[in-house]
Structures are given as C-alpha cells and as structure tokens.
Design a protein around this motif. Structure first.
Motif, PDB file in Angstrom:
ATOM      1  N   PRO A 134       0.741  -1.233   0.021  1.00  0.00           N
ATOM      2  CA  PRO A 134      -0.052   0.007   0.129  1.00  0.00           C
ATOM      3  C   PRO A 134       1.069   1.288  -0.135  1.00  0.00           C
ATOM      4  O   PRO A 134       2.206   1.120   0.650  1.00  0.00           O
ATOM      5  CB  PRO A 134      -0.726  -0.053   1.399  1.00  0.00           C
ATOM      6  N   GLY A 135       0.430   2.177  -0.591  1.00  0.00           N
ATOM      7  CA  GLY A 135       1.054   3.612  -0.741  1.00  0.00           C
ATOM      8  C   GLY A 135       0.441   4.599  -1.447  1.00  0.00           C
ATOM      9  O   GLY A 135      -0.130   4.000  -2.587  1.00  0.00           O
ATOM     10  N   GLY A 136       0.857   5.825  -1.470  1.00  0.00           N
ATOM     11  CA  GLY A 136       0.466   6.841  -2.418  1.00  0.00           C
ATOM     12  C   GLY A 136       1.457   7.288  -3.236  1.00  0.00           C
ATOM     13  O   GLY A 136       1.043   8.262  -4.105  1.00  0.00           O
ATOM     14  N   TRP A 137       2.581   6.598  -3.277  1.00  0.00           N
ATOM     15  CA  TRP A 137       3.588   7.139  -4.109  1.00  0.00           C
ATOM     16  C   TRP A 137       3.186   7.166  -5.803  1.00  0.00           C
ATOM     17  O   TRP A 137       2.502   6.211  -6.453  1.00  0.00           O
ATOM     18  CB  TRP A 137       4.955   6.283  -4.184  1.00  0.00           C
ATOM     19  N   ARG A 138       3.585   8.202  -6.570  1.00  0.00           N
ATOM     20  CA  ARG A 138       3.456   8.631  -7.801  1.00  0.00           C
ATOM     21  C   ARG A 138       4.678   8.869  -8.505  1.00  0.00           C
ATOM     22  O   ARG A 138       4.432   8.805  -9.676  1.00  0.00           O
ATOM     23  CB  ARG A 138       2.381   9.640  -8.056  1.00  0.00           C
ATOM     24  N   TYR A 139       5.715   9.124  -7.841  1.00  0.00           N
ATOM     25  CA  TYR A 139       6.826   9.277  -8.213  1.00  0.00           C
ATOM     26  C   TYR A 139       8.133   8.659  -7.567  1.00  0.00           C
ATOM     27  O   TYR A 139       7.992   8.218  -6.652  1.00  0.00           O
ATOM     28  CB  TYR A 139       7.296  10.915  -8.165  1.00  0.00           C
ATOM     29  N   PHE A 140       9.210   8.530  -8.711  1.00  0.00           N
ATOM     30  CA  PHE A 140      10.610   8.037  -7.965  1.00  0.00           C
ATOM     31  C   PHE A 140      11.670   8.715  -8.814  1.00  0.00           C
ATOM     32  O   PHE A 140      11.421   8.999  -9.885  1.00  0.00           O
ATOM     33  CB  PHE A 140      10.392   6.481  -7.651  1.00  0.00           C
ATOM     34  N   VAL A 141      12.898   8.605  -8.073  1.00  0.00           N
ATOM     35  CA  VAL A 141      14.167   8.970  -8.655  1.00  0.00           C
ATOM     36  C   VAL A 141      15.146   8.577  -7.903  1.00  0.00           C
ATOM     37  O   VAL A 141      15.077   7.910  -6.704  1.00  0.00           O
ATOM     38  CB  VAL A 141      14.210  10.533  -8.781  1.00  0.00           C
ATOM     39  N   LEU A 142      16.309   8.034  -8.543  1.00  0.00           N
ATOM     40  CA  LEU A 142      17.407   7.461  -8.155  1.00  0.00           C
ATOM     41  C   LEU A 142      18.191   8.510  -7.264  1.00  0.00           C
ATOM     42  O   LEU A 142      18.336   9.565  -7.495  1.00  0.00           O
ATOM     43  CB  LEU A 142      18.392   7.112  -9.308  1.00  0.00           C
ATOM     44  N   VAL A 143      18.448   8.027  -6.014  1.00  0.00           N
ATOM     45  CA  VAL A 143      18.880   8.953  -4.933  1.00  0.00           C
ATOM     46  C   VAL A 143      20.438   8.420  -4.373  1.00  0.00           C
ATOM     47  O   VAL A 143      21.022   9.231  -3.592  1.00  0.00           O
ATOM     48  CB  VAL A 143      18.237   9.233  -3.894  1.00  0.00           C
ATOM     49  N   LYS A 144      20.583   7.378  -4.957  1.00  0.00           N
ATOM     50  CA  LYS A 144      21.931   6.638  -4.135  1.00  0.00           C
ATOM     51  C   LYS A 144      22.597   5.941  -5.221  1.00  0.00           C
ATOM     52  O   LYS A 144      21.958   5.232  -6.263  1.00  0.00           O
ATOM     53  CB  LYS A 144      21.871   5.694  -3.072  1.00  0.00           C
ATOM     54  N   LYS A 145      23.956   5.945  -5.422  1.00  0.00           N
ATOM     55  CA  LYS A 145      24.660   5.232  -6.696  1.00  0.00           C
ATOM     56  C   LYS A 145      24.625   3.765  -6.302  1.00  0.00           C
ATOM     57  O   LYS A 145      24.697   2.895  -7.238  1.00  0.00           O
ATOM     58  CB  LYS A 145      26.096   5.413  -6.424  1.00  0.00           C
ATOM     59  N   ALA A 150      14.198   6.877  -4.396  1.00  0.00           N
ATOM     60  CA  ALA A 150      13.241   7.794  -3.176  1.00  0.00           C
ATOM     61  C   ALA A 150      12.030   7.900  -4.082  1.00  0.00           C
ATOM     62  O   ALA A 150      11.947   8.078  -5.042  1.00  0.00           O
ATOM     63  CB  ALA A 150      13.797   8.888  -2.964  1.00  0.00           C
ATOM     64  N   PHE A 151      10.837   7.561  -3.167  1.00  0.00           N
ATOM     65  CA  PHE A 151       9.471   7.598  -3.671  1.00  0.00           C
ATOM     66  C   PHE A 151       8.836   8.672  -3.077  1.00  0.00           C
ATOM     67  O   PHE A 151       9.052   9.028  -1.966  1.00  0.00           O
ATOM     68  CB  PHE A 151       8.933   6.255  -3.169  1.00  0.00           C
ATOM     69  N   SER A 152       7.858   9.465  -3.585  1.00  0.00           N
ATOM     70  CA  SER A 152       7.077  10.459  -3.094  1.00  0.00           C
ATOM     71  C   SER A 152       5.639  10.316  -3.631  1.00  0.00           C
ATOM     72  O   SER A 152       5.234   9.806  -4.941  1.00  0.00           O
ATOM     73  CB  SER A 152       7.687  11.760  -3.540  1.00  0.00           C
ATOM     74  N   ASP A 153       4.826  11.016  -3.077  1.00  0.00           N
ATOM     75  CA  ASP A 153       3.288  11.135  -3.177  1.00  0.00           C
ATOM     76  C   ASP A 153       3.042  12.293  -4.309  1.00  0.00           C
ATOM     77  O   ASP A 153       2.227  12.489  -4.914  1.00  0.00           O
ATOM     78  CB  ASP A 153       2.619  11.451  -2.006  1.00  0.00           C
ATOM     79  N   THR A 154       3.635  13.534  -3.793  1.00  0.00           N
ATOM     80  CA  THR A 154       3.669  14.773  -4.708  1.00  0.00           C
ATOM     81  C   THR A 154       4.835  15.270  -5.612  1.00  0.00           C
ATOM     82  O   THR A 154       5.896  14.696  -5.332  1.00  0.00           O
ATOM     83  CB  THR A 154       3.309  15.831  -3.560  1.00  0.00           C
ATOM     84  N   ASN A 161      13.478  15.304  -4.106  1.00  0.00           N
ATOM     85  CA  ASN A 161      14.224  14.220  -4.366  1.00  0.00           C
ATOM     86  C   ASN A 161      15.044  14.424  -5.573  1.00  0.00           C
ATOM     87  O   ASN A 161      16.371  13.833  -5.378  1.00  0.00           O
ATOM     88  CB  ASN A 161      13.183  13.060  -4.367  1.00  0.00           C
ATOM     89  N   GLU A 162      14.688  14.906  -6.317  1.00  0.00           N
ATOM     90  CA  GLU A 162      15.479  15.075  -7.739  1.00  0.00           C
ATOM     91  C   GLU A 162      16.737  16.272  -7.382  1.00  0.00           C
ATOM     92  O   GLU A 162      17.804  15.839  -7.748  1.00  0.00           O
ATOM     93  CB  GLU A 162      14.736  15.827  -9.020  1.00  0.00           C
ATOM     94  N   GLN A 163      16.335  17.192  -6.476  1.00  0.00           N
ATOM     95  CA  GLN A 163      17.584  18.062  -5.822  1.00  0.00           C
ATOM     96  C   GLN A 163      18.596  17.213  -5.255  1.00  0.00           C
ATOM     97  O   GLN A 163      19.823  17.433  -5.213  1.00  0.00           O
ATOM     98  CB  GLN A 163      17.044  19.268  -5.469  1.00  0.00           C
TER      99      GLN A 163
END
Length: 171
Positions: A134-145, A150-154, A161-163
C-alpha cells in the motif's frame, strides 16, 4: 543453462516451464490479477516495467505501487525503460528527442501500459507486481549510487528528491 544438443523447442519449453513456475510462485493467477483490476498478461507487463525501472530488488515493490497508482488515475506512466525499449536499447540515458518518439511503448506520450512486456521479468519483479505494498507514491528517482530510489506522493516531494539526487552527482 543450455546444453549441447538441445533443440530450439526444448529450450523454449524449458523457458516457458520456468516462467510458469516463477509466476505461480509469485501468486500470479486470474484471481490475483483481477484483484488488481488487471489480466495476468497485464500484470506480467507491469512486472517487466518493474524489472527495468526498479533495477534492484528492494525498489521493486514500491515501483509496482507507483505504476498501479498512475494507472488508476489515468496518469501517463512516464517510464524511461519503455522509451528505451522502443528505441531498441537496454539502459542508458533518455534524451528530450527520445521522449518525442511516436510509439505505443513511449509511456510519456501514450497513457496506460505498453502493448507487451518490455523484458522477461524476474521472480522478484513478478512478486512485486502481484503483491504491491500500500502507498500513495506516484513518483520516484534514483538517489543513491547503489541503485536506491526515493519515492514520493507529490510532485513537490519529487522535485526535492531530484535536487537531492543532483547534489549527489546522480543524473
């Protein structure tokens, strides 16, 4: 493992049997797919995208949840792996020009799932697609080599996370 003297037919039969065993072990059935609002074939297609986008096992369940969340809100999947598939590439960077490619596999331009799987999903990707958390995530991006996403709802959280990724020298 392919042994000398094996025929094409034998190899193909072995591959199908192994896939059927893996899909069964993951719990893929008409009923489990229907519980997700999908057909088994669609779940396999989801699993193939999970395989390429999740990359490492710990990311796969949450990537599956992102895919289902986007599908349920009629939001384009916007998955680089599907564009790369359309280009005949397995990995690499996606350019702005690539995103303009007219293809049913370009999930930036075409909503919904790709018409076919984009790879042979692993047992882990199949399990993630059949049993997303379960979860509300709609986005993700690579954050570690190491491949961690990292997953996010908004979208605001995604931009943050992109920054973070950029500050760590990640693409």
């Amino acid at each position: 493992l392919i042994l000398p003297g094996e025929t094409d037919t034998t190899i193909l039969q072995d591959m199908v049997q192994r896939f059927d065993r893996d899909a069964g072990a993951a719990g893929l059935s008409v009923a489990s797919a229907a519980a997700l609002g999908m057909t088994p074939y669609q779940v396999i297609t989801v699993a193939s995208i999970v395989e390429k986008e999740g990359y490492i096992v710990k990311n796969m369940p949450d990537v599956a949840r992102v895919i289902y969340n986007r599908l349920s809100t009629d939001t384009a999947l916007q998955m680089d792996s599907t564009v790369l598939y359309a280009l005949g590439q397995d990995g690499g960077a996606v350019t702005a020009q690539d995103l303009k490619l007219q293809s049913p596999y370009n999930t930036y331009l075409t909503k919904g799932l790709t018409p076919t799987p984009i790879c042979m999903p692993s047992p882990d990707a199949l399990a993630a697609a059949v049993h997303p958390p379960p979860g509300g995530w709609r986005y993700f991006v690579l954050v570690k080599k190491d491949g961690t996403l990292a997953f996010s709802d908004t979208f605001a959280e995604q931009l943050a996370n992109e920054q973070l990724a950029k500050s760590r020298g990640l693409p």
